[in-house]
Design a protein around this motif. Structure first.
Motif, PDB file in Angstrom:
ATOM      1  N   LEU A 149       0.927  -1.720  -0.253  1.00 17.46           N
ATOM      2  CA  LEU A 149       0.236  -0.263   0.447  1.00 17.46           C
ATOM      3  C   LEU A 149       0.741   0.994   0.077  1.00 17.46           C
ATOM      4  O   LEU A 149       2.190   0.920  -0.085  1.00 17.46           O
ATOM      5  CB  LEU A 149      -0.694  -0.500   1.109  1.00 17.46           C
ATOM      6  N   PRO A 150       0.186   2.786  -0.449  1.00 18.73           N
ATOM      7  CA  PRO A 150       1.028   3.594  -0.487  1.00 18.73           C
ATOM      8  C   PRO A 150       1.414   3.835   1.088  1.00 18.73           C
ATOM      9  O   PRO A 150       1.413   3.600   2.427  1.00 18.73           O
ATOM     10  CB  PRO A 150      -0.310   4.812  -0.993  1.00 18.73           C
ATOM     11  N   GLY A 151       2.945   4.437   0.572  1.00 21.99           N
ATOM     12  CA  GLY A 151       4.335   4.498   2.077  1.00 21.99           C
ATOM     13  C   GLY A 151       4.074   3.567   2.784  1.00 21.99           C
ATOM     14  O   GLY A 151       5.310   3.873   3.790  1.00 21.99           O
ATOM     15  N   GLU A 152       3.800   1.958   2.458  1.00 21.40           N
ATOM     16  CA  GLU A 152       4.909   1.256   3.098  1.00 21.40           C
ATOM     17  C   GLU A 152       5.792   1.058   2.700  1.00 21.40           C
ATOM     18  O   GLU A 152       6.148   0.824   1.458  1.00 21.40           O
ATOM     19  CB  GLU A 152       3.481   0.040   2.696  1.00 21.40           C
ATOM     20  N   LEU A 153       6.920  -0.374   3.479  1.00 21.18           N
ATOM     21  CA  LEU A 153       8.001  -0.650   3.351  1.00 21.18           C
ATOM     22  C   LEU A 153       7.775  -2.008   4.010  1.00 21.18           C
ATOM     23  O   LEU A 153       7.505  -2.257   5.277  1.00 21.18           O
ATOM     24  CB  LEU A 153       8.864   0.398   3.721  1.00 21.18           C
ATOM     25  N   ALA A 154       8.173  -3.085   2.864  1.00 19.53           N
ATOM     26  CA  ALA A 154       8.499  -4.945   3.128  1.00 19.53           C
ATOM     27  C   ALA A 154       9.874  -4.103   3.268  1.00 19.53           C
ATOM     28  O   ALA A 154      11.713  -4.582   2.532  1.00 19.53           O
ATOM     29  CB  ALA A 154       8.425  -5.671   1.979  1.00 19.53           C
ATOM     30  N   PRO A 155      10.085  -4.754   4.703  1.00 15.59           N
ATOM     31  CA  PRO A 155      12.039  -4.634   5.374  1.00 15.59           C
ATOM     32  C   PRO A 155      12.717  -5.873   4.412  1.00 15.59           C
ATOM     33  O   PRO A 155      12.710  -6.555   3.506  1.00 15.59           O
ATOM     34  CB  PRO A 155      11.654  -4.972   6.800  1.00 15.59           C
ATOM     35  N   ALA A 156      14.206  -5.126   4.200  1.00 10.55           N
ATOM     36  CA  ALA A 156      15.504  -5.665   3.505  1.00 10.55           C
ATOM     37  C   ALA A 156      15.421  -7.053   4.358  1.00 10.55           C
ATOM     38  O   ALA A 156      15.653  -7.579   5.970  1.00 10.55           O
ATOM     39  CB  ALA A 156      16.590  -5.022   3.613  1.00 10.55           C
ATOM     40  N   HIS A 157      15.626  -8.414   3.020  1.00 14.59           N
ATOM     41  CA  HIS A 157      16.130  -9.594   3.739  1.00 14.59           C
ATOM     42  C   HIS A 157      16.564 -10.747   2.713  1.00 14.59           C
ATOM     43  O   HIS A 157      16.193  -9.879   1.855  1.00 14.59           O
ATOM     44  CB  HIS A 157      14.952 -10.571   4.187  1.00 14.59           C
ATOM     45  N   ARG A 158      17.402 -11.601   3.270  1.00 15.50           N
ATOM     46  CA  ARG A 158      18.488 -11.864   1.802  1.00 15.50           C
ATOM     47  C   ARG A 158      17.845 -14.174   2.257  1.00 15.50           C
ATOM     48  O   ARG A 158      17.452 -14.462   3.876  1.00 15.50           O
ATOM     49  CB  ARG A 158      18.852 -11.739   1.859  1.00 15.50           C
ATOM     50  N   HIS A 159      17.321 -14.813   1.036  1.00 18.94           N
ATOM     51  CA  HIS A 159      17.551 -16.470   1.361  1.00 18.94           C
ATOM     52  C   HIS A 159      17.790 -16.242   0.350  1.00 18.94           C
ATOM     53  O   HIS A 159      17.770 -16.077  -0.610  1.00 18.94           O
ATOM     54  CB  HIS A 159      16.193 -16.491   1.634  1.00 18.94           C
ATOM     55  N   SER A 160      17.993 -17.982   0.778  1.00 18.72           N
ATOM     56  CA  SER A 160      19.263 -18.961  -0.998  1.00 18.72           C
ATOM     57  C   SER A 160      17.681 -19.261  -1.249  1.00 18.72           C
ATOM     58  O   SER A 160      17.779 -19.918  -2.691  1.00 18.72           O
ATOM     59  CB  SER A 160      19.196 -20.446  -0.143  1.00 18.72           C
ATOM     60  N   GLN A 161      16.531 -19.600  -1.497  1.00 16.56           N
ATOM     61  CA  GLN A 161      15.175 -19.307  -2.335  1.00 16.56           C
ATOM     62  C   GLN A 161      15.182 -18.173  -3.121  1.00 16.56           C
ATOM     63  O   GLN A 161      15.338 -17.232  -3.056  1.00 16.56           O
ATOM     64  CB  GLN A 161      13.793 -19.161  -1.758  1.00 16.56           C
ATOM     65  N   SER A 162      15.624 -18.726  -4.961  1.00 17.09           N
ATOM     66  CA  SER A 162      14.979 -17.531  -5.690  1.00 17.09           C
ATOM     67  C   SER A 162      13.329 -16.984  -5.990  1.00 17.09           C
ATOM     68  O   SER A 162      12.445 -17.772  -5.585  1.00 17.09           O
ATOM     69  CB  SER A 162      15.704 -17.664  -7.624  1.00 17.09           C
ATOM     70  N   ALA A 163      13.769 -15.591  -6.093  1.00 15.74           N
ATOM     71  CA  ALA A 163      11.794 -15.285  -6.165  1.00 15.74           C
ATOM     72  C   ALA A 163      11.798 -14.490  -7.899  1.00 15.74           C
ATOM     73  O   ALA A 163      13.137 -13.351  -7.796  1.00 15.74           O
ATOM     74  CB  ALA A 163      11.914 -14.038  -5.478  1.00 15.74           C
ATOM     75  N   LEU A 164      11.354 -14.684  -8.007  1.00 15.96           N
ATOM     76  CA  LEU A 164      10.475 -13.417  -9.308  1.00 15.96           C
ATOM     77  C   LEU A 164       9.010 -13.237  -9.223  1.00 15.96           C
ATOM     78  O   LEU A 164       8.479 -12.953  -7.974  1.00 15.96           O
ATOM     79  CB  LEU A 164      10.221 -14.329 -10.318  1.00 15.96           C
TER      80      LEU A 164
END
Ligand code: 1HN
Length: 352
Positions: free
Chosen positions: A107-122
């Motif tokens: 939604l407007p103004g939102e942030l989904a925080p940084a992370h990393r993982h071994s799974q690849s994503a599209l």
């Protein structure tokens, strides 16, 4: 004669069944089990997937996505996603036996925080435009129809600084990484500071060129943003210059521009155009395939059912089932599957 077979034959019938059961129980305590009881269920004549054909209609999902936006913030959820769970695999968080899919709302103004993982994503952009995702410090602003890669072990976060909600389809190789027990994850320390806009990424790798002397460090494409305008234009040129393939119309696969291989090593991605009025020949392949409708309306006829699709719908065609694609108007379909994995292992097959 006192061979084992002769003594078994003497017992016969119910007695034999009891003897066997007792034997299985005895060896079971030491974690052994007879293969002959399960062999034919394991090595079947043809693929025997638990995956079922299914259609998820945008019209039904969009109000639920909006409702989820009122129920939980992206921050609290970490990722606010409605998982598209295959009806034959309920409770297993996947759309096919080997791949995960979900619709993510930001939604407007939102942030989904940084992370990393071994799974690849599209990420495949379904609705809205202007939200961004950051891949290892490079920020890309996303528009409908864009395909974006989050490579294995790359830090990523998403944000929306526009005043419109945005929804994309996530595809991940979670079940593949799970079966291999090779998963790792890590949270990002703080908000990522975008060092570069993805225009730079497109300039480096998006013109069938690469920085001189560039060597790949991973199997994933170094190009991580495939804008829809270019893909759509390519399909339009093809439609004006060649006959459509009888089963799949005009179809292009996204590639790693440096190796020419699939863009993501575990997930094959494609875009295809079915001209208005197209009635496809039936086709099946061993890679259960997820389709997302970008433009047009039509049908996927599979297993005696008609999945009538329209823009932003998602449907799935399980391994080896023959299906037929039909288009009323010009139709553009994005798709993904585990085909690169099967090809790498000499397992992939198709039939017409
Ligand atoms: C994930 O990291 C994202 O980064 C989306 O947007 C969906 C589903 C399972 C595991 C990780 C994202 C995910 C996910």
């Amino acid at each position: 004669m006192n061979t084992p077979n002769a003594s078994l034959a003497k017992v016969g019938g119910e007695g034999q069944q009891l003897q066997r059961r007792a034997f299985y129980d005895r060896i079971g305590e030491a974690h052994c089990t007879p293969l002959w009881e399960v062999l034919h269920g394991l090595v079947t004549k043809e693929p025997n997937t638990p995956c079922l054909p299914n259609l998820w209609q945008w019209q039904q999902l969009w109000p639920w996505l909006q409702e989820s936006g009122r129920l939980i913030s992206a921050k609290e959820a970490e990722r606010r996603v409605l998982v598209l769970e295959n009806p034959g695999l309920r409770g297993r968080t996947r759309i096919t036996h080997s791949l995960y899919a979900g619709l993510q709302l930001i939604l407007p103004g939102e942030l989904a925080p940084a992370h990393r993982h071994s799974q690849s994503a599209l990420r495949f952009m379904m609705h809205g435009s202007g939200a961004y995702t950051t891949v290892d410090g490079e920020q890309v602003t996303m528009s409908e129809g864009d395909f974006i890669i989050t490579p294995s072990w790359a830090f990523h976060e998403h944000g929306n600084t526009t005043d419109e909600p945005m929804v994309w389809l996530d595809g991940l190789d979670l079940p593949i990484v799970e079966v291999l027990d090779a998963q790792f994850r890590e949270d990002g320390a703080t908000e990522q500071v975008a060092q570069q806009h993805a225009g730079t990424n497109l300039a480096r790798f998006g013109n069938t060129m690469k920085p001189i002397g560039y060597k790949s460090r991973t199997k994933t494409s170094p190009l991580f943003w495939y804008p829809y305008a270019r893909t759509r234009e390519a399909l339009e040129v093809l439609r004006n210059s060649e006959d459509p393939h009888p089963s799949w119309g005009h179809k292009l696969q996204y590639t790693n521009p440096v190796t020419g291989d699939w863009a993501i090593p575990t997930i094959g991605t494609c875009m295809q155009l079915l001209p208005g009025g197209f009635v496809g020949a039936s086709y099946g392949s061993t890679d259960s395939t997820v389709y997302a409708v970008v433009e047009g309306t039509g049908r996927c006829v599979i297993d005696g059912r008609e999945l009538a699709f329209g823009p932003k719908d998602v449907f799935v065609c399980p391994s080896w089932m023959r299906y037929r694609l039909e288009a009323d108007s010009d139709t553009v379909l994005f798709s993904f599957s585990d085909r690169p994995v099967q090809e790498a292992l000499d397992l992939w097959r198709e039939r017409f």
